[in-house]
Design a protein around this motif. Sequence first.
Motif, PDB file in Angstrom:
ATOM      1  N   GLU A 141      33.372  35.641  52.452  1.00 45.07           N
ATOM      2  CA  GLU A 141      34.425  35.452  51.462  1.00 45.07           C
ATOM      3  C   GLU A 141      34.178  36.285  50.204  1.00 45.07           C
ATOM      4  N   GLN A 142      32.939  36.634  49.914  1.00 42.32           N
ATOM      5  CA  GLN A 142      32.672  37.512  48.779  1.00 42.32           C
ATOM      6  C   GLN A 142      33.140  38.942  49.058  1.00 42.32           C
ATOM      7  N   ILE A 143      33.065  39.371  50.303  1.00 39.25           N
ATOM      8  CA  ILE A 143      33.584  40.695  50.661  1.00 39.25           C
ATOM      9  C   ILE A 143      35.099  40.701  50.509  1.00 39.25           C
ATOM     10  N   ASP A 144      35.748  39.608  50.922  1.00 38.43           N
ATOM     11  CA  ASP A 144      37.189  39.481  50.722  1.00 38.43           C
ATOM     12  C   ASP A 144      37.519  39.519  49.229  1.00 38.43           C
ATOM     13  N   ALA A 145      36.760  38.774  48.436  1.00 37.65           N
ATOM     14  CA  ALA A 145      37.043  38.708  47.001  1.00 37.65           C
ATOM     15  C   ALA A 145      36.840  40.053  46.314  1.00 37.65           C
ATOM     16  N   ALA A 146      35.882  40.834  46.795  1.00 43.62           N
ATOM     17  CA  ALA A 146      35.621  42.136  46.177  1.00 43.62           C
ATOM     18  C   ALA A 146      36.852  43.029  46.236  1.00 43.62           C
ATOM     19  N   ALA A 147      37.593  42.976  47.338  1.00 45.26           N
ATOM     20  CA  ALA A 147      38.835  43.739  47.446  1.00 45.26           C
ATOM     21  C   ALA A 147      39.969  43.055  46.701  1.00 45.26           C
ATOM     22  N   ARG A 148      40.070  41.745  46.890  1.00 46.74           N
ATOM     23  CA  ARG A 148      41.208  41.006  46.330  1.00 46.74           C
ATOM     24  C   ARG A 148      41.198  41.027  44.805  1.00 46.74           C
ATOM     25  N   ASP A 149      40.017  40.942  44.214  1.00 46.10           N
ATOM     26  CA  ASP A 149      39.937  40.910  42.750  1.00 46.10           C
ATOM     27  C   ASP A 149      40.463  42.198  42.130  1.00 46.10           C
ATOM     28  N   VAL A 150      40.143  43.332  42.758  1.00 51.69           N
ATOM     29  CA  VAL A 150      40.620  44.614  42.235  1.00 51.69           C
ATOM     30  C   VAL A 150      42.146  44.666  42.261  1.00 51.69           C
ATOM     31  N   ILE A 151      42.719  44.226  43.359  1.00 52.16           N
ATOM     32  CA  ILE A 151      44.174  44.274  43.510  1.00 52.16           C
ATOM     33  C   ILE A 151      44.851  43.273  42.582  1.00 52.16           C
ATOM     34  N   GLU A 152      44.291  42.072  42.457  1.00 49.91           N
ATOM     35  CA  GLU A 152      44.878  41.063  41.579  1.00 49.91           C
ATOM     36  C   GLU A 152      44.770  41.477  40.116  1.00 49.91           C
ATOM     37  N   ASP A 153      43.624  42.028  39.728  1.00 47.28           N
ATOM     38  CA  ASP A 153      43.443  42.438  38.333  1.00 47.28           C
ATOM     39  C   ASP A 153      44.444  43.517  37.925  1.00 47.28           C
ATOM     40  N   ALA A 154      44.882  44.314  38.905  1.00 53.01           N
ATOM     41  CA  ALA A 154      45.848  45.375  38.617  1.00 53.01           C
ATOM     42  C   ALA A 154      47.290  44.888  38.707  1.00 53.01           C
ATOM     43  N   GLY A 155      47.471  43.613  39.034  1.00 51.63           N
ATOM     44  CA  GLY A 155      48.807  43.038  39.053  1.00 51.63           C
ATOM     45  C   GLY A 155      49.527  43.097  40.378  1.00 51.63           C
ATOM     46  N   TRP A 156      48.825  43.463  41.453  1.00 55.64           N
ATOM     47  CA  TRP A 156      49.458  43.600  42.761  1.00 55.64           C
ATOM     48  C   TRP A 156      49.022  42.514  43.747  1.00 55.64           C
ATOM     49  N   GLY A 157      48.400  41.458  43.250  1.00 54.22           N
ATOM     50  CA  GLY A 157      47.804  40.449  44.117  1.00 54.22           C
ATOM     51  C   GLY A 157      48.759  39.797  45.096  1.00 54.22           C
ATOM     52  N   LYS A 158      49.997  39.510  44.664  1.00 50.41           N
ATOM     53  CA  LYS A 158      50.934  38.836  45.557  1.00 50.41           C
ATOM     54  C   LYS A 158      51.377  39.725  46.718  1.00 50.41           C
ATOM     55  N   HIS A 159      51.071  40.997  46.630  1.00 47.93           N
ATOM     56  CA  HIS A 159      51.455  41.937  47.686  1.00 47.93           C
ATOM     57  C   HIS A 159      50.324  42.193  48.693  1.00 47.93           C
TER      58      HIS A 159
END
Length: 371
Positions: free
Chosen positions: A278-296
């Motif tokens: 789950e930390q590997i998942d979060a490493a990608a997801r955090d970058v995308i969410e921080d940039a405002g694209w998380g819901k996509h």
Amino acid sequence: MTIDRVHAAREIAAENGVDLLVLTPGSDLRYLAGYDAHAMERLTALAVPRTGEPFLVVPRLEAPMVDASPAGTLGLELLAWDETDDAFALLASAATARLGSAPARVAVGARTWAEHALGVQRALPGSALGLASPVVDRLRMVKSPAEIEELALAGAAIDRVHANMDVWLTVGRTEAQVGADIAAAIIAEGHTGVDFTIVGSGPNGASPHHELSDRVVQAGDLVVVDIGGETATGYRSDCTRTYVVGGGPSAEVAEWYAVLQAAQAASTAAVRPGVTAEQIDAAARDVIEDAGWGKHFIHRTGHGIGLDTHEAPYIVAGNDIPLVPGMAFSVEPGIYLAGDCGARIEDIVVCTEDGVRTLNDGPRELVELPG
């Protein structure tokens, strides 16, 4: 191929309180016994009791095929049944004889046909039926060096297909036409079978598992190409690249694609022993969410790969399993804009003693094709 994998499965089953493993045709049977059996209504099964020796139950007409396969070298007792026999009763009787009593807990493969699972349950009515995944996945998740090299060969073969994408992916052709050429190339580059060819052009790229269609590729389209196949040894490839055809990307697309590329790189760089899935998942997801694209970003970051394209470990929130050397899985974040376009970048990676090995090469930036 040795009997060691079967014995290891027996030991793990005993640790989990399982009295009998029953594995029917599929990747679990191929992994443990080396028998790539054809699934059908007739029962073929590897039975591994907690005590006593494992055995194979097979239709008599297929017994020569077992002998000719790697399973024929393992010294397994072969119980061949005739067309008028009850194969499930034969399995139950042999297992009970080895255990000294009927098994209290029986585990069947996760992808066992329902008619076979129910047949086992009918033959052992006092037994609780469960899944063998907790047993077999512990073995299959950690690849041997030989398995990793098979995955590396598969990865190199699929990379060669992506490297020639400009030959097939052009303006004016349909997704189906492009997909047919890709499928032929997957075979030509060393696979024995094609598992999938996803060619998602324009708005279809926003559907991660899009099926090939008659949509015509247009100038300026983003096109998600996710392809994979099976090699002669059963190991799989799976690699996604995103292309822009007949023109460059808009400023907005270039901006969010750079976010996706950074997310995929961050997730890959995070791979090392002890880090959780789950930390590997979060490493990608955090970058995308921080940039405002998380819901996509609408799916997990990855899945294990081996004899199946999708197997444990799954790289997803809630999976706290720690990585260990030999685990192989995809890293494939995506951003999908419904009705417009999408993009995904996918590599197969392996956790090593000191970090990560990536089994796919080729550009991860948005690849511009002339069209």
